[in-house]
Design a protein around this motif. Sequence first.
Motif, short mmCIF file in Angstrom:
data_model
loop_
_atom_site.label_atom_id
_atom_site.label_comp_id
_atom_site.label_asym_id
_atom_site.label_seq_id
_atom_site.Cartn_x
_atom_site.Cartn_y
_atom_site.Cartn_z
N LYS A 465 -36.37 -17.92 7.86
CA LYS A 465 -37.84 -18.46 7.52
C LYS A 465 -37.52 -19.71 6.59
CE LYS A 465 -41.45 -16.82 8.05
NZ LYS A 465 -42.62 -17.03 9.00
N GLN A 466 -38.33 -20.76 6.82
CA GLN A 466 -38.34 -22.04 6.18
C GLN A 466 -37.07 -22.60 6.26
OE1 GLN A 466 -40.69 -22.11 2.62
NE2 GLN A 466 -41.62 -20.25 3.10
N LEU A 495 -36.86 -16.21 15.75
CA LEU A 495 -35.61 -16.48 16.25
C LEU A 495 -35.45 -17.82 16.96
CD1 LEU A 495 -32.55 -16.04 16.60
CD2 LEU A 495 -33.02 -14.52 18.89
N ALA A 496 -36.77 -18.24 17.85
CA ALA A 496 -36.72 -19.25 18.70
C ALA A 496 -37.03 -20.52 17.68
CB ALA A 496 -38.18 -19.16 19.47
N GLU A 497 -37.73 -20.28 16.67
CA GLU A 497 -37.98 -21.35 15.60
C GLU A 497 -36.84 -21.86 14.92
OE1 GLU A 497 -41.88 -22.26 14.24
OE2 GLU A 497 -41.17 -22.49 16.25
N ALA A 498 -35.77 -20.71 14.77
CA ALA A 498 -34.39 -20.89 13.92
C ALA A 498 -33.78 -21.59 15.00
CB ALA A 498 -33.89 -19.61 13.58
N TYR A 499 -33.83 -21.52 16.24
CA TYR A 499 -33.27 -22.21 17.13
C TYR A 499 -33.48 -23.75 17.20
CZ TYR A 499 -30.86 -18.18 19.47
OH TYR A 499 -30.02 -17.07 19.62
N VAL A 500 -34.74 -23.90 17.25
CA VAL A 500 -35.41 -25.49 17.23
C VAL A 500 -34.78 -26.22 16.01
CG1 VAL A 500 -37.30 -26.65 16.83
CG2 VAL A 500 -37.20 -24.82 18.80
N GLU A 501 -34.88 -25.42 14.65
CA GLU A 501 -34.52 -25.92 13.75
C GLU A 501 -32.90 -26.34 13.50
OE1 GLU A 501 -36.55 -27.29 11.37
OE2 GLU A 501 -38.44 -26.72 12.35
N SER A 502 -32.48 -25.66 14.11
CA SER A 502 -30.74 -25.71 14.18
C SER A 502 -30.54 -26.51 15.24
CB SER A 502 -30.16 -24.61 14.24
OG SER A 502 -30.38 -23.79 15.70
N GLY A 503 -31.42 -27.39 15.88
CA GLY A 503 -31.24 -28.28 17.01
C GLY A 503 -30.84 -27.76 18.22
N LYS A 504 -31.13 -26.57 18.43
CA LYS A 504 -30.96 -25.76 19.99
C LYS A 504 -32.25 -25.62 20.66
CE LYS A 504 -26.64 -23.90 18.03
NZ LYS A 504 -26.10 -22.47 17.60
N ILE A 511 -36.55 -17.70 24.53
CA ILE A 511 -36.72 -16.66 23.17
C ILE A 511 -38.31 -16.80 23.10
CG2 ILE A 511 -36.28 -16.09 21.01
CD1 ILE A 511 -33.92 -15.92 23.16
N TYR A 512 -38.96 -17.98 23.26
CA TYR A 512 -40.49 -18.09 22.90
C TYR A 512 -41.00 -17.35 24.12
CZ TYR A 512 -40.43 -22.06 19.69
OH TYR A 512 -40.25 -22.71 18.46
N GLU A 513 -40.68 -17.62 25.47
CA GLU A 513 -40.88 -16.89 26.49
C GLU A 513 -40.97 -15.29 26.36
OE1 GLU A 513 -40.10 -20.10 30.06
OE2 GLU A 513 -38.54 -18.49 29.66
N GLU A 514 -39.70 -14.83 25.84
CA GLU A 514 -39.67 -13.37 25.50
C GLU A 514 -40.84 -13.00 24.43
OE1 GLU A 514 -38.54 -9.35 25.74
OE2 GLU A 514 -38.28 -11.23 27.21
N LEU A 526 -47.04 -19.90 21.94
CA LEU A 526 -47.34 -20.62 23.14
C LEU A 526 -47.30 -22.00 22.72
CD1 LEU A 526 -48.40 -20.03 26.07
CD2 LEU A 526 -50.71 -20.28 25.07
N HIS A 527 -47.75 -22.73 21.66
CA HIS A 527 -47.75 -23.87 21.21
C HIS A 527 -46.33 -24.49 21.27
CE1 HIS A 527 -49.37 -26.96 17.99
NE2 HIS A 527 -48.93 -27.38 19.12
N LYS A 528 -45.68 -23.72 20.73
CA LYS A 528 -43.99 -24.25 20.38
C LYS A 528 -43.42 -24.23 21.62
CE LYS A 528 -44.38 -24.80 15.78
NZ LYS A 528 -43.50 -24.09 14.96
N LEU A 529 -43.69 -23.20 22.54
CA LEU A 529 -42.88 -23.41 23.79
C LEU A 529 -43.13 -24.56 24.64
CD1 LEU A 529 -41.27 -22.09 26.16
CD2 LEU A 529 -43.65 -21.00 26.70
N GLY A 530 -44.55 -25.01 24.53
CA GLY A 530 -44.99 -26.29 25.14
C GLY A 530 -44.30 -27.47 24.77
N ILE A 531 -44.01 -27.54 23.37
CA ILE A 531 -43.33 -28.64 22.70
C ILE A 531 -41.65 -28.70 23.03
CG2 ILE A 531 -42.42 -29.62 20.42
CD1 ILE A 531 -45.11 -28.54 19.21
N ALA A 532 -41.31 -27.56 23.14
CA ALA A 532 -39.56 -27.24 23.38
C ALA A 532 -39.51 -27.43 24.86
CB ALA A 532 -39.10 -25.91 23.22
#
Length: 775
Positions: A465-466, A495-504, A511-514, A526-532
Amino acid sequence: MNLAGRRVWVVPGFILTGLLAVFGAYLFYFHSRRGPANGRTAQQSLLTAGADAGYVDSAECATCHLRIYETYQHTGMARSFYRPSTEKTVEDYTTKNTFYHPASDRYYRMYQRDGKYFQRRHQIGFDGKETNVVEREIDFVLGSGNHARTYLHQTQQGELVELPIAWYSEKSGYWAMNPGYDRPDHQDFRRRVTFDCMFCHNSYPKIEPGSDAFGSNPIFKAEIPEGIDCQRCHGPGGDHIRAAQAPGVAREQVRRAIVNPARLKAEKQLEVCMQCHLESTSFRFPNFLRRYHRGVFSYRPGEPLADYMLHFDHPAGAGHDDKFEIVNAAYRLRKSACFQKSQGGMTCITCHNPHNIPRGQEAAVHYVSVCQKCHTQKLKPLVSSGRHTASSDCLACHMPRRRTDDVVHVLMTDHLIQRRRPAGDLTALLEEKHDIYRGEVALYYPPNLPRNPDNELYLAAAQVKQNTNLEGGIPRLEKALAAHRDAPGEFYFELAEAYVESGKAGKAIPIYEEALRRKANLWPALHKLGIALSKGGQLSRAGEVLQKAAQMAPGDATTLNDLALIYRQQGKLADAVAALKKAVSLNPDLPQAYNNLGGALLETGDRSAAEAAFREAIRSQPDFAAAHNNLANLLAAGGDFRQAQYHFEKAIRWDPNYAPARYDYGLVLTQRQILDKAQLQLEAAVRLSPSKPEAYCTLGDVLAMQGKTSRAIQHYRNAVRLNPNYFEAHLNLGNALVTQRKFSEALPHFRKASESPDSSIRVAALSALKSIGTR
């Protein structure tokens, strides 16, 4: 040099909001004592967190408990939240009612008009007149004024927004920035009040069932209660009242129908207070996680607090062992030897009667008498031997008033009961800190958790988190999810948020889809999946996902802003403009949407409307470097150099590391032959963005025009190294080499430039080749 043909680059200005929209808000929580409610007592508001939650109008409590009810009205909790009115006003709205904040260069005025209260902000603009004016009505006051008051505005959508200026009671009262605002890039009139803020600062509001679930937007559509009421500590009162009114019901049955914290075991009694007063820190840190299946307003006094939320802290030895903050009274008390040696005998109500909190000299006498219940006999020999003073003021030494680390304009009693008073001036002024901790997150309360897959998921999620402990937290959360096949979707979202923040970001998509497979209505996923997906180039699917997200949260402007980015990349400019116009109509204080609207309108050729949109973005967020840069480029292209220069320099002031502004300003200065200043800006641009060949080429042009040919050649070489098909850089490099009579080195660059689709570059290169051939 072919400078005449190079136009000013106007940054399109399309800025993502989604990365910050859902969980980016950083709020301090005031738990200072608050002022009386407006026209009606703090208990007279209808409180429901669902139609069958059992909450009632707590004014009914006065029927049987009048004395307690009346004394409670004078406590800080009862006066925690209210509408402003003349009889409650202690602030100066007429004379000492202005405040200038140098760090952000903004002027504020607090005033009353027609019985209403307002905060207004302005700056001094390019022409020396007021600009970037924002005025918001104060709809609610948060805080009694015993220590501080914060002011809230309610939008047409029902959101609560924190206003930037607070009132502090010390030194006879004064205005200053709210906690977290004493910085150049503060949130001004854009900080949203979350459901978590309301959880501790007020009674439960009336909301739609389920609308306080994880990831929900904090909308307050119904009447908002005023002040923390009886039911926050005693639980819903409906059953208790019905039992009391029913004929023939035994007294004990009436008692059992309501929670009396005094009859709870010590741990549960403490948890009634700790639901709000256990904050380990208000700085950026995951100090708690609420159980994902629990709504914000679902906690009931008497239930195990760990069933509702888990508390976290910095690990011992991480340099944060002596935090003293405004909301950590229980946190500090638990560190005290008195508390620890009492073995459960000491709780908050050992010293505090929540129904009638004494003040002034009465408070001093009361609290000393509590200390003396345990320490009188031990104190006598210490006084007689000279090892302790005869003073009866226990608190001055053992629980002194100190300035809090997070709210630097407030003095509070330190609830860490210490043997000796800490050294130094505990009331000395402090500078506001904005430190960001990166490292392990430790479980704080409960001190231990049963070892099971569910608890391990929460412990792992707290790490990421954060962005607090991504390196250690991501593998830990992956392992926990692998061991818990039935994990809720929220953990996959984390976990998906953590991947995004770590550049992945690519790894985050499945993971967003799961997360959505496990919880289809998890709007943040759903929102963050669209951005990814958009970042991964899957524009068509990204558009579909964001359209669905916009339908799921029709009042959310950030989703529309991000959807507009997809439309723009798909060439659907009209759709992008329509989405952005709707976004700013929903949230007129969303600067990214205005900036993006300006970029879209500029692409349609509507320069006037684009300029107005850029100016609105700046009005909303005066430190918005990208908007200043976009406006500056537009003005420069229209020939207004002086005003363009003003906005270029504002962009660089607010973000010295914003490379596009450095480059664009350098380019405009180059075109106007202001070469010394252009060189400084372009050197900064290549330092900040060393992968941009255009910046190297333009810097080479400036150096060449100043006769600094060797240095110019170096930068031209960097440009063609980064982009071997940068024909203009090849041409200029060839010309620079010719001036040093390095004809053989120049030849391949002229040959490359002669392949340019730009006829002016091609003709110049062929002419140079012909000239070299005649030598």
